[in-house]
Design an enzyme around this catalytic site. Structure first.
Site, mmCIF file in Angstrom:
data_model
loop_
_atom_site.group_PDB
_atom_site.id
_atom_site.type_symbol
_atom_site.label_atom_id
_atom_site.label_comp_id
_atom_site.label_asym_id
_atom_site.label_seq_id
_atom_site.Cartn_x
_atom_site.Cartn_y
_atom_site.Cartn_z
ATOM 1 N N HIS A 135 0.834 -1.194 0.000
ATOM 2 C CA HIS A 135 0.000 0.000 0.000
ATOM 3 C C HIS A 135 0.877 1.255 0.000
ATOM 4 C CE1 HIS A 135 -3.176 -2.815 1.181
ATOM 5 N NE2 HIS A 135 -4.038 -1.881 0.788
ATOM 6 N N LYS A 139 -0.304 4.812 4.600
ATOM 7 C CA LYS A 139 -1.194 3.884 5.323
ATOM 8 C C LYS A 139 -0.645 3.637 6.721
ATOM 9 C CE LYS A 139 -3.629 -0.531 4.927
ATOM 10 N NZ LYS A 139 -4.926 0.086 5.243
#
Length: 247
Positions: A135, A139
């Site tokens: 990600h 995040k």
């Protein structure tokens, strides 16, 4: 539509909140009636909505859920990172209202959930299991809720425990891989929306199932779809597999 579903967006300033707001503009079957974020009062607007879509922080979910219960509203939860106690409280709330709780609202990812289970059942115990996710650099939690759910599915098929048998990365002299462990690995960098791969590694062959998201719109449309679906079901705790009829 003459009677669109009126919903409140909680976590409106976040990446997913913004994506849902953008998708709602082009969807005549829903009407966004309020945008809330940190410091805003849900109590002041809850009467004007039929549903709340929550993509905020796990510490906020329980009071949001209780407000929805007390006012008879549908709740869709995309927030991840909940503690066991928070999940128990969400389950209790779902006895009174429809709650859709999912780590990922993408149709493609939920197909991956289904395929992950089927592949594990077909391949049997002779394949080593690993989950890799990547990600964007902003995040905050790891592993992703989607990666955790993939590992949980693998654990369910093998009659294992995610809490006891998941191995989050490896470092140093860790010894040979055991038959029970399920590797879970989180990679962070750039602006990656979300990549997930499930690896089944056997002797002489390897199967990999991969989903890559290039836009948050797929998740946003799924969350809106879940809210509309929940309008026609009795109180209970549901996930996106229920919404898509994959259970």
């Amino acid at each position: 539509m003459s009677n669109p579903l009126r919903f409140i967006m909680n976590g409106a300033k976040g990446r997913m909140g913004q994506a849902i707001i953008e998708c709602a503009v082009d969807d005549e079957s829903v009407a966004l009636v309020a945008e809330l974020d940190e410091g805003d009062s849900l109590a002041s607007v809850i009467d004007i909505g039929e549903a709340v879509i929550d993509f905020s922080h796990h510490s906020v979910t329980v009071p949001v859920a209780e407000a929805c219960r007390d006012n008879g509203k549908i709740l869709v939860i995309g927030t991840t990172g909940h503690t066991d106690d928070e999940l128990a409280q969400i389950r209790a709330v779902s006895e009174k209202i429809p709650v859709v709780l999912a780590p990922n609202f993408s149709v493609g990812v939920n197909t991956l959930f289904w395929l992950t289970r089927k592949a594990a059942e077909i391949l049997g115990p002779d394949f080593d299991l690993e989950v890799v996710e990547m990600h964007h650099r902003l995040k905050k939690d790891a592993p992703s809720g989607t990666a955790k759910r993939l590992a949980e599915i693998l654990a369910e098929v093998r009659n294992l425990s995610y809490a006891e048998d998941a191995r989050h990365g490896r470092e140093g002299i860790v010894g040979e891989r055991t038959d029970k462990e399920i590797g879970v690995h989180a990679v962070r960098g750039g602006d990656v929306v979300g990549d997930h791969t499930v690896i089944y590694a056997g002797q002489g062959e390897r199967l990999e199932l991969t989903h890559k998201a290039s836009s948050r719109a797929t998740f946003a449309k799924g969350a809106i779809r879940a809210a509309k679906w929940a309008k026609s079901v009795p109180p209970g705790l549901y996930d996106m597999q229920d919404v898509l009829g994959l259970e």
